[in-house]
Design a protein around this motif. Structure first.
Motif, PDB file in Angstrom:
ATOM      1  N   LEU A  23       0.832  -1.199   0.000  1.00 14.81           N
ATOM      2  CA  LEU A  23       0.000   0.000   0.000  1.00 14.81           C
ATOM      3  C   LEU A  23       0.875   1.261   0.000  1.00 14.81           C
ATOM      4  N   ALA A  24       2.007   1.219   0.696  1.00 11.50           N
ATOM      5  CA  ALA A  24       2.910   2.362   0.727  1.00 11.50           C
ATOM      6  C   ALA A  24       3.418   2.693  -0.674  1.00 11.50           C
ATOM      7  N   ASP A  25       3.769   1.670  -1.433  1.00 11.61           N
ATOM      8  CA  ASP A  25       4.242   1.893  -2.803  1.00 11.61           C
ATOM      9  C   ASP A  25       3.138   2.501  -3.664  1.00 11.61           C
ATOM     10  N   HIS A  26       1.927   1.987  -3.533  1.00 12.04           N
ATOM     11  CA  HIS A  26       0.799   2.487  -4.331  1.00 12.04           C
ATOM     12  C   HIS A  26       0.456   3.925  -3.969  1.00 12.04           C
ATOM     13  N   VAL A  27       0.461   4.237  -2.690  1.00 12.24           N
ATOM     14  CA  VAL A  27       0.167   5.600  -2.240  1.00 12.24           C
ATOM     15  C   VAL A  27       1.221   6.557  -2.783  1.00 12.24           C
ATOM     16  N   TYR A  28       2.487   6.182  -2.693  1.00  8.48           N
ATOM     17  CA  TYR A  28       3.569   7.056  -3.149  1.00  8.48           C
ATOM     18  C   TYR A  28       3.464   7.343  -4.650  1.00  8.48           C
ATOM     19  N   GLU A  29       3.074   6.345  -5.430  1.00  6.64           N
ATOM     20  CA  GLU A  29       2.975   6.507  -6.875  1.00  6.64           C
ATOM     21  C   GLU A  29       1.675   7.195  -7.313  1.00  6.64           C
ATOM     22  N   ARG A  39      -7.826  15.464  -2.975  1.00 10.82           N
ATOM     23  CA  ARG A  39      -8.832  15.045  -1.995  1.00 10.82           C
ATOM     24  C   ARG A  39      -8.845  13.526  -1.923  1.00 10.82           C
ATOM     25  N   VAL A  40      -8.876  12.999  -0.701  1.00 13.41           N
ATOM     26  CA  VAL A  40      -8.869  11.553  -0.500  1.00 13.41           C
ATOM     27  C   VAL A  40      -9.890  11.147   0.555  1.00 13.41           C
ATOM     28  N   ILE A  95      -7.272   3.577   1.078  1.00 14.47           N
ATOM     29  CA  ILE A  95      -7.292   4.987   0.701  1.00 14.47           C
ATOM     30  C   ILE A  95      -7.585   5.099  -0.791  1.00 14.47           C
ATOM     31  N   GLY A  96      -8.232   6.180  -1.169  1.00  9.34           N
ATOM     32  CA  GLY A  96      -8.490   6.438  -2.580  1.00  9.34           C
ATOM     33  C   GLY A  96      -8.861   7.895  -2.788  1.00  9.34           C
ATOM     34  N   HIS A  97      -8.875   8.297  -4.046  1.00  5.92           N
ATOM     35  CA  HIS A  97      -9.270   9.666  -4.390  1.00  5.92           C
ATOM     36  C   HIS A  97     -10.745   9.877  -4.093  1.00  5.92           C
TER      37      HIS A  97
END
Length: 179
Positions: A60-66, A73-74, A102-104
């Motif tokens: 999830l950390a990798d996905h959030v960073y990218e 807004r999230v 988490i998501g937009h």
């Protein structure tokens, strides 16, 4: 304390990626502002802004960073952690969220999803599901369209000769009619 919280807010800092003990971690600050209707004035008013430090771990950390950036807004949900700190000169309270999802916030824009599912092919596109959903009528009705079992890259679409589905009344299953 290990409470679950869901917030809607704006990312206030650029996500920062770190690695601790071989585990990727992405952190950022997120602001969540209360907005309420004031009956006395008959208008919407802004309340206090709450600031949280949000952290995502591993994949999830990798996905959030990218995927996420400052000022976006999230909507996020995670485990709330409130802790007091003291440096000798200053004291305070830190409110952190360990992110579970988490998501937009799509109320404010659009986003494009790209899966990194293990079933993805070399081009990065996800493997096609067993069936596709496609609209076949101009009034928004939906039909299930079976996908062919061949290994073609494009999904099977309904033949132009197929009649549009007739709209059906929605069924309330397990509920009484509201009116």
């Amino acid at each position: 304390m290990n409470d679950t919280i869901t917030i809607v807010g704006t990312i206030g800092t650029d996500p920062e990626r770190k690695v601790r003990g071989g585990v990727p971690i992405t952190t950022f600050r997120v602001a969540s502002k209360e907005r309420r209707f004031d009956k006395a004035s008959g208008a919407w008013v802004d309340g206090e802004t709450n600031w949280y430090t949000a952290s995502a771990y591993r994949r999830l950390a990798d996905h959030v960073y990218e995927s996420l950036h400052r000022r976006e807004r999230v909507i996020l949900t995670g485990r709330l952690k409130v802790r007091n700190w003291d440096t000798g000169e200053k004291r305070g309270t830190s409110v952190d969220i360990d992110i579970d999802a988490i998501g937009h916030d799509l109320l404010f824009g659009t986003t494009a999803f790209r899966s990194d599912d293990a079933r993805s092919d070399e081009s990065g596109s996800a493997a096609a599901p067993a069936e596709e959903w496609a609209t076949t009528s101009s009034d928004g009705g939906w039909d299930v369209v079976e996908q062919s079992t061949s290994s073609s890259a494009s999904p099977a679409l309904p033949s132009p000769a197929v009649e549009p589905a007739q709209p059906r009344e929605p069924e309330l299953v397990g509920a009484e009619t509201p009116f």
